[in-house]
Scaffold this motif. Structure first.
Motif, PDB file in Angstrom:
ATOM      1  N   ASN A  31       9.213   3.668  -4.064  1.00 48.08           N
ATOM      2  CA  ASN A  31       9.514   3.551  -5.505  1.00 48.08           C
ATOM      3  C   ASN A  31       8.463   2.756  -6.269  1.00 48.08           C
ATOM      4  N   SER A  32       7.315   2.522  -5.665  1.00 51.72           N
ATOM      5  CA  SER A  32       6.297   1.718  -6.317  1.00 51.72           C
ATOM      6  C   SER A  32       5.025   2.518  -6.552  1.00 51.72           C
ATOM      7  N   LEU A  33       4.430   3.022  -5.481  1.00 54.88           N
ATOM      8  CA  LEU A  33       3.149   3.716  -5.616  1.00 54.88           C
ATOM      9  C   LEU A  33       3.309   4.963  -6.481  1.00 54.88           C
ATOM     10  N   ARG A  34       2.299   5.200  -7.302  1.00 59.53           N
ATOM     11  CA  ARG A  34       2.320   6.400  -8.152  1.00 59.53           C
ATOM     12  C   ARG A  34       0.905   6.917  -8.314  1.00 59.53           C
ATOM     13  N   GLY A  35       0.778   8.108  -8.893  1.00 67.60           N
ATOM     14  CA  GLY A  35      -0.542   8.674  -9.156  1.00 67.60           C
ATOM     15  C   GLY A  35      -1.042   9.612  -8.072  1.00 67.60           C
ATOM     16  N   GLY A 127      -7.080  -7.849 -10.595  1.00 64.95           N
ATOM     17  CA  GLY A 127      -6.689  -6.454 -10.808  1.00 64.95           C
ATOM     18  C   GLY A 127      -5.378  -6.366 -11.582  1.00 64.95           C
ATOM     19  N   HIS A 128      -4.608  -7.440 -11.551  1.00 63.03           N
ATOM     20  CA  HIS A 128      -3.358  -7.497 -12.309  1.00 63.03           C
ATOM     21  C   HIS A 128      -3.595  -7.702 -13.805  1.00 63.03           C
ATOM     22  N   THR A 129      -4.825  -7.588 -14.253  1.00 62.23           N
ATOM     23  CA  THR A 129      -5.139  -7.519 -15.682  1.00 62.23           C
ATOM     24  C   THR A 129      -4.645  -6.192 -16.274  1.00 62.23           C
TER      25      THR A 129
HETATM   26  C1  HEM Z   1      -2.787 -10.610  -3.850  1.00 64.01           C
HETATM   27  C2  HEM Z   1      -1.839  -9.835  -3.352  1.00 64.01           C
HETATM   28  C3  HEM Z   1      -1.116  -8.840  -4.214  1.00 64.01           C
HETATM   29  C4  HEM Z   1       0.222  -8.795  -4.414  1.00 64.01           C
HETATM   30  C5  HEM Z   1       1.277  -9.712  -3.802  1.00 64.01           C
HETATM   31  C6  HEM Z   1       0.463  -7.704  -5.324  1.00 64.01           C
HETATM   32  C7  HEM Z   1       1.711  -7.310  -5.751  1.00 64.01           C
HETATM   33  C8  HEM Z   1       1.944  -6.330  -6.696  1.00 64.01           C
HETATM   34  C9  HEM Z   1       3.249  -5.899  -7.113  1.00 64.01           C
HETATM   35  C10 HEM Z   1       4.573  -6.423  -6.563  1.00 64.01           C
HETATM   36  C11 HEM Z   1       3.091  -4.967  -8.080  1.00 64.01           C
HETATM   37  C12 HEM Z   1       4.197  -4.216  -8.818  1.00 64.01           C
HETATM   38  C13 HEM Z   1       4.680  -3.072  -7.950  1.00 64.01           C
HETATM   39  C14 HEM Z   1       5.961  -2.452  -8.433  1.00 64.01           C
HETATM   40  O1  HEM Z   1       6.682  -3.009  -9.253  1.00 64.01           O
HETATM   41  O2  HEM Z   1       6.274  -1.339  -7.949  1.00 64.01           O
HETATM   42  C15 HEM Z   1       1.672  -4.792  -8.273  1.00 64.01           C
HETATM   43  C16 HEM Z   1       1.106  -3.925  -9.179  1.00 64.01           C
HETATM   44  C17 HEM Z   1      -0.253  -3.742  -9.327  1.00 64.01           C
HETATM   45  N1  HEM Z   1      -1.244  -4.284  -8.544  1.00 64.01           N
HETATM   46 FE1  HEM Z   1      -0.998  -5.715  -7.121  1.00 64.01          FE
HETATM   47  N2  HEM Z   1      -0.726  -7.127  -5.676  1.00 64.01           N
HETATM   48  C18 HEM Z   1      -1.722  -7.782  -5.015  1.00 64.01           C
HETATM   49  C19 HEM Z   1      -3.065  -7.471  -5.050  1.00 64.01           C
HETATM   50  C20 HEM Z   1      -3.629  -6.484  -5.842  1.00 64.01           C
HETATM   51  C21 HEM Z   1      -5.027  -6.086  -5.800  1.00 64.01           C
HETATM   52  C22 HEM Z   1      -6.056  -6.636  -4.821  1.00 64.01           C
HETATM   53  C23 HEM Z   1      -5.194  -5.127  -6.747  1.00 64.01           C
HETATM   54  C24 HEM Z   1      -6.442  -4.372  -7.124  1.00 64.01           C
HETATM   55  C25 HEM Z   1      -7.638  -4.909  -7.088  1.00 64.01           C
HETATM   56  C26 HEM Z   1      -3.911  -4.936  -7.392  1.00 64.01           C
HETATM   57  C27 HEM Z   1      -3.688  -4.087  -8.447  1.00 64.01           C
HETATM   58  C28 HEM Z   1      -2.444  -3.814  -8.991  1.00 64.01           C
HETATM   59  C29 HEM Z   1      -2.236  -2.955 -10.147  1.00 64.01           C
HETATM   60  C30 HEM Z   1      -3.307  -2.253 -10.968  1.00 64.01           C
HETATM   61  C31 HEM Z   1      -0.852  -2.907 -10.355  1.00 64.01           C
HETATM   62  C32 HEM Z   1      -0.104  -2.129 -11.444  1.00 64.01           C
HETATM   63  C33 HEM Z   1       0.230  -0.761 -10.953  1.00 64.01           C
HETATM   64  C34 HEM Z   1       0.930   0.106 -11.987  1.00 64.01           C
HETATM   65  O3  HEM Z   1       0.997  -0.226 -13.170  1.00 64.01           O
HETATM   66  O4  HEM Z   1       1.414   1.155 -11.559  1.00 64.01           O
HETATM   67  N3  HEM Z   1      -2.986  -5.759  -6.808  1.00 64.01           N
HETATM   68  N4  HEM Z   1       1.007  -5.619  -7.407  1.00 64.01           N
END
Ligand code: HEM
Ligand code: CA
Length: 262
Positions: A31-35, A127-129
């Protein structure tokens, strides 16, 4: 989000089949990954132009760079030639992806296990920008952070009230909130500025600043005041992450369809 377990080999794209238990159904991914449909579309065009030449693993690395550039972030030279796995690992996907409620120590050690250091951790968390997270991934912070029915005291007060309205104590698990509330569609350094103000969405975001590890605190401050430095480190760290045990030479294969082993 997408971190790498067996290596940067597109194992995550494989669907369930006779010999594959798909990683798409692991706890963190379901339920998380998309695209996936976008990857299919890119792959179909590539197969038409030049059959079995560009791997699904390279497509993912190229798409990560392309989407970064298109949303205003840095560009980088990207080593290509990865090949695709013939296997998937559900257990790896369940055990090695950092949880959103990770402590700073968890994050550092999971990244270290993949050969990534504190700079990679903080820069890549940037990346969470972009993008959003579901209520279920940050609910614990709002109502019961430490098992004592108290919220995480590091959340800024007004932000806390906003989040509670999106994410009630009971239900609403798939309601979404931006990871960077200031600019969820622009690749910039506001993610780090928000961490300084107690406005990071996930525990794993905020602990980079509050987790009492000097190095990550300094890096958050540095990236908040110097976007150029964040861009430079993000680019380097994306290359580092993309180089985690890739399959090359005669290992793996170039899939015809990213969802299936040939
Ligand atoms: C440091 C450890 C990390 C944790 C614990 C983490 C955790 C998460 C979680 C929980 C979400 C939301 C997923 C959901 O609600 O289904 C998320 C979204 C996202 N993460 Fe991370 N993340 C991490 C590292 C990264 C890295 C390394 C990147 C890319 C360089 C990244 C890029 C993204 C992006 C772009 C989203 C938004 C996806 C969307 O809008 O569909 N994350 N992450
Ligand atoms: Ca942003």
């Amino acid at each position: 989000m997408l971190l790498i377990l067996q290596g940067c080999d597109a194992s995550v794209l494989l669907d369930d089949s006779a010999n594959i238990v798909s990683e798409k159904n692991s706890g963190p991914n379901k339920n998380s990954l998309r695209g996936f449909d976008v990857v299919d579309e890119i792959k179909a065009k590539l197969e038409e132009a030049c059959p079995q030449t560009v791997s699904c693993a390279d497509i993912l690395a190229l798409a990560a760079r392309g989407s970064t550039v298109l949303s205003g972030g840095p560009n980088w030279e990207l080593p290509l030639g990865r090949r695709d796995s013939k296997t998937a690992s559900l257990s790896g996907s369940n055990n090695n992806i950092p949880a959103p409620n990770s402590t700073i120590q968890n994050l550092i050690s999971l990244f270290k296990r993949q050969g990534l250091n504190d700079i990679d951790l903080v820069a890549l968390s940037g990346g969470h920008t972009i993008g959003v997270a579901r209520c279920v991934t940050f609910k614990q912070r709002l109502y019961n952070q430490n098992g004592n029915n108290q919220p995480d005291h590091t959340i800024e007060k007004n932000y806390f009230l906003d989040l509670k309205s999106v994410c009630p104590k009971s239900g609403g698990d798939s309601n979404i909130s931006p990871l960077d509330l200031a600019s969820p569609a622009k690749f910039d350094n506001t993610y780090f500025k928000l961490l300084l103000w107690g406005k990071g969405l996930l525990t794993s975001d905020e602990v980079l600043y509050t987790g009492e590890v000097g190095k990550t605190i300094q890096l958050v401050k540095r990236y908040a005041e110097d976007e150029g430095r964040f861009f430079e480190h993000f680019a380097k760290s994306m290359v580092n992450m993309g180089n985690i045990s890739p399959l090359t030479g005669f290992n793996g294969e170039v899939r015809k369809n990213c969802r299936l082993v040939n």
